[in-house]
Each structure stands twice: as structure tokens, then as C-alpha cells.
Enzyme design. Structure first.
Site, mmCIF file in Angstrom:
data_model
loop_
_atom_site.group_PDB
_atom_site.id
_atom_site.type_symbol
_atom_site.label_atom_id
_atom_site.label_comp_id
_atom_site.label_asym_id
_atom_site.label_seq_id
_atom_site.Cartn_x
_atom_site.Cartn_y
_atom_site.Cartn_z
ATOM 1 N N TRP A 102 0.809 -1.223 0.000
ATOM 2 C CA TRP A 102 0.000 0.000 0.000
ATOM 3 C C TRP A 102 0.837 1.266 0.000
ATOM 4 O O TRP A 102 0.418 2.298 -0.510
ATOM 5 C CB TRP A 102 -1.010 -0.029 1.160
ATOM 6 C CG TRP A 102 -1.947 -1.181 0.949
ATOM 7 C CD1 TRP A 102 -2.012 -2.337 1.671
ATOM 8 C CD2 TRP A 102 -2.890 -1.325 -0.128
ATOM 9 N NE1 TRP A 102 -2.946 -3.184 1.120
ATOM 10 C CE2 TRP A 102 -3.497 -2.597 0.016
ATOM 11 C CE3 TRP A 102 -3.275 -0.517 -1.196
ATOM 12 C CZ2 TRP A 102 -4.480 -3.075 -0.861
ATOM 13 C CZ3 TRP A 102 -4.249 -0.980 -2.067
ATOM 14 C CH2 TRP A 102 -4.831 -2.245 -1.900
ATOM 15 N N ASP A 177 -1.306 6.492 6.686
ATOM 16 C CA ASP A 177 -2.432 5.656 6.258
ATOM 17 C C ASP A 177 -2.729 4.678 7.380
ATOM 18 O O ASP A 177 -1.967 3.739 7.616
ATOM 19 C CB ASP A 177 -2.039 4.929 4.968
ATOM 20 C CG ASP A 177 -3.134 3.984 4.479
ATOM 21 O OD1 ASP A 177 -4.162 3.824 5.179
ATOM 22 O OD2 ASP A 177 -2.958 3.399 3.391
ATOM 23 N N LYS A 201 -12.149 -1.676 7.210
ATOM 24 C CA LYS A 201 -11.488 -2.660 8.060
ATOM 25 C C LYS A 201 -11.999 -2.512 9.507
ATOM 26 O O LYS A 201 -12.738 -3.350 9.983
ATOM 27 C CB LYS A 201 -9.970 -2.499 7.977
ATOM 28 C CG LYS A 201 -9.390 -3.036 6.665
ATOM 29 C CD LYS A 201 -9.087 -1.929 5.698
ATOM 30 C CE LYS A 201 -8.074 -2.271 4.620
ATOM 31 N NZ LYS A 201 -8.321 -3.427 3.788
#
Lengths: 366, 366
Positions: A102, A177, A201
């Protein structure tokens, strides 16, 4: 089958009580004559839902008053595209520390108007650790330093054993993030300039993201950009510059409330420790039948990739897991193998059931 | 109260059968062990939902094979920001025809890298008509011409009585915001280069949008932009470059299926004619008690703003409407007064009930 223990990485398991509330609310919101999903975002009913969600998130995470909270459509990747547009002047340098898939995705969202400096990368070592802070080549005067607090695919997370929970970056604001680890433990928001997270999530359903930003950073000019991509405009319009994803926002609010009711981030911190210890213990204690390759100092408590010694066992393992009521365990195609995502909505009993299945599987196939 | 007739402009009424299906599916998807909102977007269950939704939308709208269909997070305003980034080279001119509030919003999403030409505007006339096609000052070689097929606030829509349903723009592709009128009648997709629509009026819940684009236009270089803002990248990844808003997509799919089951766009065209005729008839036949100021040639069939002769009656009208089971009628703050949005999910009986209430209200207050 009945509802299973769902180890999917995101979209991920939601608390059953939240789903039941959503089910009960689906046809009509109180006595409003319509579902919350059918009502104006500017009407009193949804405005109350939105305000309550922000207040609860601020309580849950301890967000100080000098930080704004935005609720925006899209996920973390969209936020990654908007960070340089909002916070980096044309020609500025932005520092990125890449510790997995990511972090690389974040780099692909940059435009040529900024210069990207990869200050450190775990890639040469297969993303199995996080480069020590004293090896980072930060740029003096960079617009920001960007990190990925937890990497869902590689299972790498900034943990206390690595060093600081939030790396020191001096006068340059730290952007993180937090998509896959937000609200899993208390954090000191003031260590960050921007924290962002897709909801799917730990915070709710996919389709909405949360951006927590130190207000003074919103005074930066950034790049020429559409009004809809301007965080300052969004804040001035209460994240309703256009019609926001109302149902997703409402659902996130239900999850925030559930997390507070369960005991907040200290309790999820405790549960995460317990769950991760159970699962890593089973892997490490398997005598090599199961394997996790991440440096123990930065092993993720949220996403635990593991491999069976024999790839030929993978399909049988997954089929048997499914029969045992354990789903979502197939690893990401980048790594293969297995991955157990154990976010806040995964109870300790779910991990216990997985560990029991793993041990039983090993007895039968070891 | 029980479920009311909901005239909200978007988020708007959804078919009750769709909400009931969503309610039934909320805890578990078939025998998958988890809700559709908890499942991987790359798993077989959601992939099937997504593929079915696209196939049904293509059938519903008659989308030719040489047009791509994207399902993307955010709404029309986000699309408005992405159009110049994807389809206009740096320095190119883009032509905009402004026929209401949303046309002006579209202009605010442009970056300085393109030159905006307002080819025509209804603003000098208070957005009560659409400038005749032969008055438009189009730019030869423009990257595209942008129109708003239906303006939800001003209640202005391109109708056959105005001239062409899709204005002729020669070699320059026509881009149209169809957020509030898509699927309300059969249209000839081939007249457009791009059609886009936020879902929250005729297609489903807010939080997802549909972009229908002539494939050859995706070969344009456009502006430097983040990968996530690149329509070509999104198409190459089946609109799953990042995690898409799965529940919203699933819900849109249920609405597409409902529209097909009801008879498709020819049937909604017929119902829209009937509903609009009933409501405009009541307004025009009220002897001035109710008023709609839009040129009859371009009166919207989807959003019908109207004003009571006496503003002092507004609050009483709205309170009484609510008691009569009619909600969402308050006009947008830009115009004030009332607005009835009568999208596909609004049955003819709902409009009949509104007309009966209006006539009764006039008797009591006229």
C-alpha cells in the site's frame, strides 16, 4: 451455513449487532416515513446521524479540537491522490517510507507536480521489516513524510518494539495511512499532521473514508484542483460539498458507537494483543508446519499472513476451514498462502477457533 | 408513521421491494457465512453481483459494446472533476452549457490547465429555459461539450419540445450529467461521448456513480493525474482499482433488476409522462395559487419546483403534507418554495396523493 468467523481483509467482518441494527432500520428511520438511505443528507435526521458519528469518533480516538475530521467518499487510495494536491506546493518534495504494497500504491497516486523521495523502503528485504528510523533519508523542508501504519498484505506494522509508535519527523508533518489499524489502540493524534483511513477494516463498510487533519495544514495552498478535491472546501461544507455516502456514514457511526460500548481503544488494544499472541504463537509453535516471515518487532496485530510448508496443502486447508466456519483466509495474490485479518470486529473466540483448526489440520497432514 | 410518499431530491425514495431484499440479505448472503457488505470485492459472490449489475444496466439503457461502463465511488461532482483530467489535453478548451445550479457546479471542478468556455447559459433568464441550440457559441476543436440533461434544483430538462433530445455537437463529443434523469426514458447512447450519473436519484443509494464512456475516448492522454483518477486504469481493473463501495453497487444492481422487471425505460417514460402531466396540470390549473416558472418546453419530468402564491403558507403546507404522508417536499435553499422529485421509484399513486393534498390545501387556504 450460519454466520462464520470471517477473516477477510476488507471489506471485513462487521459486528453482528451493527448488522442487526441496520436490518431493523432498513425500511424506516424511527417515525420519519423513509429509510435513512432515502433521506436528504441536509435533513435533521441525517445531520444528527453525521454529527453523532463525528462526536463518537472524536471520543473514540481522542481527536483534539485543533484537528478537523472529514468523512469522504472513496477509500484510502483516493486520499493518497488528494494529499499532494492539498498539502504540497508545485515543485515541493514529499517523502515516502514504503513498507509494503500500500505504500507503493500511495506513490502511484502522486502527480508530476511534486517530487517523490523514497526516504526508506522495506522492499529489498521483501517487506519483512521496517527500515530503522536512523536509516531514513528525509528531505529537509519536505511537504510531509508519508507512512503506512499497517500493511494489510505484508502484515507489517509500526509497533513499539520497532522504536517509536509514530516516527519522529521534526518540523515536517507526518501523514499516515491508518486504514487497517485505526482504533485498534490508543494513539497520540498530535504526533501526526494527517491520519486517514478507508472505513472497511475497523470503522465500517467500504465506501467512506475518514481524514483527520491538523487544521493549520488546511491553510496550505497545495496544487490547482477541483473544488470537490479541496479538503478546505469540504470542511467548510461539513463534508457535504456534494451528497455524501449517507448509508456508509450511518453504518460507520454504528461501529463507532459499538467500539465505545465495548470499552474503546484500550479494550481493543488488549484484545488485539491477545488475538495476535494466540495466532503468532500457533504459527511459531508449529515446528515449521506454518510460517510467518515478518520480523517479530513489526509483526502486524491486524493482518497475519502465514504459509503452509507445503503449497499443495493450501486448497485442502481452505476447504476444511470453510467447513469449520472459518472464511476469508486465502492470502492476497501478491504473496499467496494464507492471511488472517483480525480487526476489532473479530472476537477472541474466532481466533481460538482458527488456532484449534490449524492444530487439528497439522495433526492430520503434518 | 408508516412509510410515506417520499419526494426527496436525492438521496431519494428506493423501491420498497429493494429495501426489503436488502433487509433480508443483511446478515448473510445466501449460505456464504457473511453479509455481502462484509465480503471481498474480489471474491466469487461479489464478482457475480458486480457483473450482473453491469449486464442489467447495459440491457436497461441499451449500452452498445463500444461503450465502457464504470462503477465508481463518489457522485457526479467527482465525475465532473475527472472529465477534464481524463479527456482534455493541457491547454485545451472545454465547452459548457449551463442550465442551472449543477452546470455551475461542474464549472467549479475544472482546473486552470484547461480553458472553460461557457457556450450558453440560462442564468440571465433565471434558469427558466434552455438557450436555443443555434445561440450556442461552441469552440471548434473543443475537447468536449458538457451539458446537464436535467437540473434537479431549477427543474429544467432537455425535452423533445426544446428541439433535439441530445444537442448536435458535430465532431466534438457530447458529455452529459444524467444524474437525475437516467433510465427515465430510452435514450440513444451513441449520441454521447460520456454519460455519468450519481446513483442516488434513479439508480440506487448515494455513494456510487456510473460512468458510460465511448471506449475510443479512453485513448486520450488527458492531464497528469493519480492512477486512481484514471478512467482507463479503472476500466482495466473492472472498476476495482481500489476497494469499490460494494454495498452501494449491490443495491444499484437490485434497482436495475427492479426497473427491468417493471418494464424498463419505455415503461418509466410512460409513467414519467403521466406523473409530470398530473402535477404540472395541478399547478397550472390552480389559478395562480401554485406556480412553476419554467418554460413548458423544458420542464423537468423528474424535479418539479413550485411556489405558493403566499410564502407565509409554506410551513403550513409542509406540515400538512407530512401529516398526509407526503415528505421531502421542501424546496432547495437556492430557490425556496416547494419541489417534488418524482423519480422512477415514485409511483403514480404518490403523485395522485400529492395532487389531492394540493387541491385540498388550496380549498382551505385559497
Amino acid at each position: 451455513m450460519a454466520r462464520a468467523y470471517n477473516f477477510a481483509p476488507g471489506p471485513a467482518a462487521l459486528p453482528e449487532s451493527v448488522l442487526k441494527q441496520a436490518q431493523a432500520d432498513m425500511l424506516e428511520w424511527g417515525t420519519a416515513g423513509a429509510s435513512i438511505v432515502e433521506m436528504s443528507h441536509r435533513g435533521p435526521e441525517f445531520m444528527e446521524v453525521a454529527a453523532r458519528a463525528e462526536a463518537d469518533l472524536r471520543t473514540l480516538l481522542g481527536v483534539p479540537a485543533d484537528y478537523a475530521v472529514l468523512f469522504l467518499p472513496g477509500g484510502a487510495t483516493t486520499a493518497q491522490a488528494l494529499l499532494p494536491l492539498n498539502f504540497a506546493a508545485p515543485g515541493a518534495t514529499v517523502d515516502y517510507v514504503v513498507t509494503g504494497h500500500w505504500g507503493k500504491t500511495a506513490l502511484r497516486q502522486l502527480t508530476p507536480a511534486v517530487t517523490a523521495n523514497i526516504a526508506a523502503s522495506g522492499e529489498p528485504d521483501g517487506f519483512r521489516n521496517i527500515p530503522a528510523r536512523d536509516t531514513w533519508r528525509l528531505t529537509p523542508g519536505a511537504a510531509y513524510v508519508h507512512i503506512t501504519a499497517n500493511e494489510t498484505i505484508h502484515g507489517v506494522e509500526y509497533r513499539p518494539a520497532w522504536g517509536e509508535p509514530a516516527p519522529e519527523t521534526g518540523d515536517v508533518p507526518l501523514f499516515a495511512d491508518f486504514s487497517s489499524s485505526i482504533a485498534s489502540e490508543p494513539i497520540d493524534i498530535t504526533r501526526y499532521g494527517v491520519i486517514y483511513a478507508g472505513a472497511q477494516k475497523n470503522l465500517g463498510p467500504v465506501g467512506i473514508s475518514v481524514v483527520i487533519v491538523r487544521r493549520e495544514l488546511l491553510e496550505r495552498t497545495g496544487q490547482p484542483r477541483a473544488d470537490i478535491f479541496n479538503y478546505g472546501s469540504q470542511l467548510a461544507h461539513d463534508s457535504m460539498l456534494n451528497t455524501p455516502p449517507t448509508w456508509n456514514w450511518y453504518m460507520a457511526g454504528l461501529v463507532f458507537r459499538w467500539m465505545l460500548d465495548e470499552g474503546g481503544t484500550p479494550e481493543f488494544d488488549r484484545r488485539s494483543d491477545e488475538k495476535a499472541a494466540l495466532l503468532y504463537g500457533a504459527i511459531d509453535g508449529s515446528g515449521g508446519f506454518y510460517r510467518n516471515d515478518v520480523d517479530p518487532a513489526v509483526r502486524s496485530r491486524m493482518n497475519i499472513p502465514f504459509f503452509l510448508a507445503e503449497d499443495a496443502h493450501n486448497a485442502v486447508f481452505l476447504d476444511g476451514a470453510r467447513e469449520a466456519g472459518l472464511i476469508g483466509l486465502k492470502g492476497h495474490r501478491v504473496l499467496g498462502g494464507m492471511r488472517a485479518s483480525i480487526y476489532n470486529a473479530m472476537p477472541v473466540d474466532g481466533v481460538r477457533a482458527l488456532v484449534a483448526y490449524m492444530q487439528d489440520f497439522q495433526k492430520r497432514h503434518g
